[in-house]
Design a protein around this motif. Structure first.
Motif, PDB file in Angstrom:
ATOM      1  N   GLY A  76      10.431  -0.063  31.227  1.00 10.95           N
ATOM      2  CA  GLY A  76      11.673   0.586  31.646  1.00 10.95           C
ATOM      3  C   GLY A  76      12.261   1.470  30.564  1.00 10.95           C
ATOM      4  O   GLY A  76      13.466   1.728  30.554  1.00 10.95           O
ATOM      5  N   GLY A  77      11.407   1.942  29.673  1.00 13.72           N
ATOM      6  CA  GLY A  77      11.867   2.718  28.525  1.00 13.72           C
ATOM      7  C   GLY A  77      12.703   3.934  28.872  1.00 13.72           C
ATOM      8  O   GLY A  77      13.603   4.299  28.124  1.00 13.72           O
ATOM      9  N   ASP A  78      12.425   4.548  30.027  1.00 16.31           N
ATOM     10  CA  ASP A  78      13.210   5.724  30.435  1.00 16.31           C
ATOM     11  C   ASP A  78      14.665   5.380  30.710  1.00 16.31           C
ATOM     12  O   ASP A  78      15.533   6.252  30.651  1.00 16.31           O
ATOM     13  CB  ASP A  78      12.600   6.377  31.669  1.00 16.31           C
ATOM     14  N   THR A  79      14.931   4.112  31.030  1.00 17.77           N
ATOM     15  CA  THR A  79      16.312   3.700  31.283  1.00 17.77           C
ATOM     16  C   THR A  79      16.939   3.022  30.071  1.00 17.77           C
ATOM     17  O   THR A  79      18.124   2.705  30.099  1.00 17.77           O
ATOM     18  CB  THR A  79      16.390   2.749  32.493  1.00 17.77           C
ATOM     19  N   LEU A  80      16.133   2.806  29.024  1.00 22.39           N
ATOM     20  CA  LEU A  80      16.646   2.153  27.817  1.00 22.39           C
ATOM     21  C   LEU A  80      16.934   3.130  26.689  1.00 22.39           C
ATOM     22  O   LEU A  80      17.936   2.994  25.992  1.00 22.39           O
ATOM     23  CB  LEU A  80      15.642   1.102  27.319  1.00 22.39           C
ATOM     24  N   VAL A  81      16.047   4.083  26.485  1.00 22.91           N
ATOM     25  CA  VAL A  81      16.219   5.070  25.418  1.00 22.91           C
ATOM     26  C   VAL A  81      16.677   6.361  26.089  1.00 22.91           C
ATOM     27  O   VAL A  81      15.891   7.057  26.726  1.00 22.91           O
ATOM     28  CB  VAL A  81      14.913   5.289  24.621  1.00 22.91           C
ATOM     29  N   LEU A  82      17.965   6.640  25.943  1.00 25.78           N
ATOM     30  CA  LEU A  82      18.574   7.753  26.669  1.00 25.78           C
ATOM     31  C   LEU A  82      18.921   8.910  25.740  1.00 25.78           C
ATOM     32  O   LEU A  82      19.304   8.695  24.584  1.00 25.78           O
ATOM     33  CB  LEU A  82      19.844   7.282  27.376  1.00 25.78           C
ATOM     34  N   THR A  83      18.804  10.093  26.268  1.00 24.09           N
ATOM     35  CA  THR A  83      19.223  11.294  25.551  1.00 24.09           C
ATOM     36  C   THR A  83      20.718  11.467  25.770  1.00 24.09           C
ATOM     37  O   THR A  83      21.179  11.523  26.912  1.00 24.09           O
ATOM     38  CB  THR A  83      18.467  12.525  26.074  1.00 24.09           C
ATOM     39  N   ARG A  84      21.454  11.508  24.687  1.00 22.50           N
ATOM     40  CA  ARG A  84      22.898  11.728  24.729  1.00 22.50           C
ATOM     41  C   ARG A  84      23.249  12.623  23.551  1.00 22.50           C
ATOM     42  O   ARG A  84      22.877  12.330  22.419  1.00 22.50           O
ATOM     43  CB  ARG A  84      23.688  10.418  24.613  1.00 22.50           C
ATOM     44  N   ARG A  85      23.959  13.697  23.817  1.00 22.90           N
ATOM     45  CA  ARG A  85      24.346  14.594  22.736  1.00 22.90           C
ATOM     46  C   ARG A  85      25.070  13.836  21.660  1.00 22.90           C
ATOM     47  O   ARG A  85      25.930  13.014  21.997  1.00 22.90           O
ATOM     48  CB  ARG A  85      25.223  15.721  23.273  1.00 22.90           C
ATOM     49  N   PRO A  86      24.758  13.993  20.439  1.00 21.48           N
ATOM     50  CA  PRO A  86      23.810  14.925  19.833  1.00 21.48           C
ATOM     51  C   PRO A  86      22.446  14.297  19.519  1.00 21.48           C
ATOM     52  O   PRO A  86      21.741  14.758  18.636  1.00 21.48           O
ATOM     53  CB  PRO A  86      24.520  15.320  18.534  1.00 21.48           C
ATOM     54  N   GLY A  87      22.075  13.240  20.246  1.00 22.50           N
ATOM     55  CA  GLY A  87      20.803  12.592  19.938  1.00 22.50           C
ATOM     56  C   GLY A  87      20.368  11.603  20.997  1.00 22.50           C
ATOM     57  O   GLY A  87      20.192  11.958  22.154  1.00 22.50           O
ATOM     58  N   TYR A  88      20.275  10.334  20.585  1.00 19.60           N
ATOM     59  CA  TYR A  88      19.721   9.301  21.462  1.00 19.60           C
ATOM     60  C   TYR A  88      20.507   8.001  21.309  1.00 19.60           C
ATOM     61  O   TYR A  88      21.107   7.734  20.274  1.00 19.60           O
ATOM     62  CB  TYR A  88      18.249   9.043  21.109  1.00 19.60           C
ATOM     63  N   VAL A  89      20.451   7.196  22.369  1.00 24.26           N
ATOM     64  CA  VAL A  89      21.116   5.899  22.383  1.00 24.26           C
ATOM     65  C   VAL A  89      20.164   4.878  22.992  1.00 24.26           C
ATOM     66  O   VAL A  89      19.404   5.202  23.918  1.00 24.26           O
ATOM     67  CB  VAL A  89      22.450   5.953  23.166  1.00 24.26           C
ATOM     68  N   LEU A  90      20.195   3.662  22.462  1.00 21.45           N
ATOM     69  CA  LEU A  90      19.451   2.561  23.053  1.00 21.45           C
ATOM     70  C   LEU A  90      20.430   1.804  23.941  1.00 21.45           C
ATOM     71  O   LEU A  90      21.347   1.145  23.452  1.00 21.45           O
ATOM     72  CB  LEU A  90      18.871   1.646  21.975  1.00 21.45           C
ATOM     73  N   ALA A  91      20.255   1.939  25.246  1.00 26.12           N
ATOM     74  CA  ALA A  91      21.182   1.365  26.223  1.00 26.12           C
ATOM     75  C   ALA A  91      20.725  -0.041  26.606  1.00 26.12           C
ATOM     76  O   ALA A  91      20.141  -0.251  27.660  1.00 26.12           O
ATOM     77  CB  ALA A  91      21.269   2.266  27.454  1.00 26.12           C
ATOM     78  N   VAL A  92      20.969  -0.969  25.698  1.00 21.23           N
ATOM     79  CA  VAL A  92      20.632  -2.363  25.959  1.00 21.23           C
ATOM     80  C   VAL A  92      21.869  -3.220  25.753  1.00 21.23           C
ATOM     81  O   VAL A  92      22.767  -2.870  24.986  1.00 21.23           O
ATOM     82  CB  VAL A  92      19.476  -2.872  25.064  1.00 21.23           C
ATOM     83  N   ASP A  93      21.886  -4.326  26.439  1.00 21.61           N
ATOM     84  CA  ASP A  93      22.953  -5.301  26.273  1.00 21.61           C
ATOM     85  C   ASP A  93      22.851  -5.857  24.844  1.00 21.61           C
ATOM     86  O   ASP A  93      21.770  -6.303  24.440  1.00 21.61           O
ATOM     87  CB  ASP A  93      22.764  -6.418  27.296  1.00 21.61           C
ATOM     88  N   PRO A  94      23.926  -5.832  24.076  1.00 17.73           N
ATOM     89  CA  PRO A  94      23.861  -6.371  22.720  1.00 17.73           C
ATOM     90  C   PRO A  94      23.344  -7.817  22.668  1.00 17.73           C
ATOM     91  O   PRO A  94      22.738  -8.222  21.678  1.00 17.73           O
ATOM     92  CB  PRO A  94      25.302  -6.272  22.214  1.00 17.73           C
TER      93      PRO A  94
END
Length: 132
Positions: A76-94
């Protein structure tokens, strides 16, 4: 999915099976993103982390390539590593990250201790230490 960074980097899928994240730089990228789940890291920050402050020319394209490979490696990497200006975010539950669970347990232990609840504080602190 769970991520372990307190020690060697380890990724486990939802069934508890290890996930192979090939590539040294991809693993460094993942570890960097795991330092603050949900935080956007600028490409320049990522480049500084990957290349110890001395990124190569066209580092932005190289980072983009590493992100693409990381996405392919993670379920599910496409839903976990997201492009967000100005770079990237790992969208996981802490809660999926052992270091975040450690911080939460230590914080809870400190609160309990300051509130005079020594036994409960000890439980929280033991749980935090067990993550190491």
């Amino acid at each position: 999915m769970t991520f372990a960074v307190l020690g060697p980097l380890e990724v486990l899928d939802s069934d508890g099976h290890p996930v192979d994240v090939p590539g040294r730089q991809e693993r460094v990228l993942l570890a960097l993103l795991l330092t603050a789940p949900g935080r956007v890291f600028a490409v320049s920050e990522i480049a500084a982390g990957l290349w110890a402050g001395e990124p190569p020319s066209r580092a932005d394209k190289t980072v983009q390539s590493y992100v693409s490979r990381l996405r392919r490696a993670l379920p599910g990497g496409d839903t976990l590593v997201l492009t967000r200006r100005p770079g990237y975010v790992l969208a996981v539950d802490p809660a999926w990250v052992d270091a975040e669970r450690f911080r939460a347990s230590v914080s809870a232990g400190r609160r309990e201790l300051s509130g005079g609840q020594a036994a409960s504080a000890a439980d929280h602190l033991r749980a935090a230490l067990a993550l190491w």
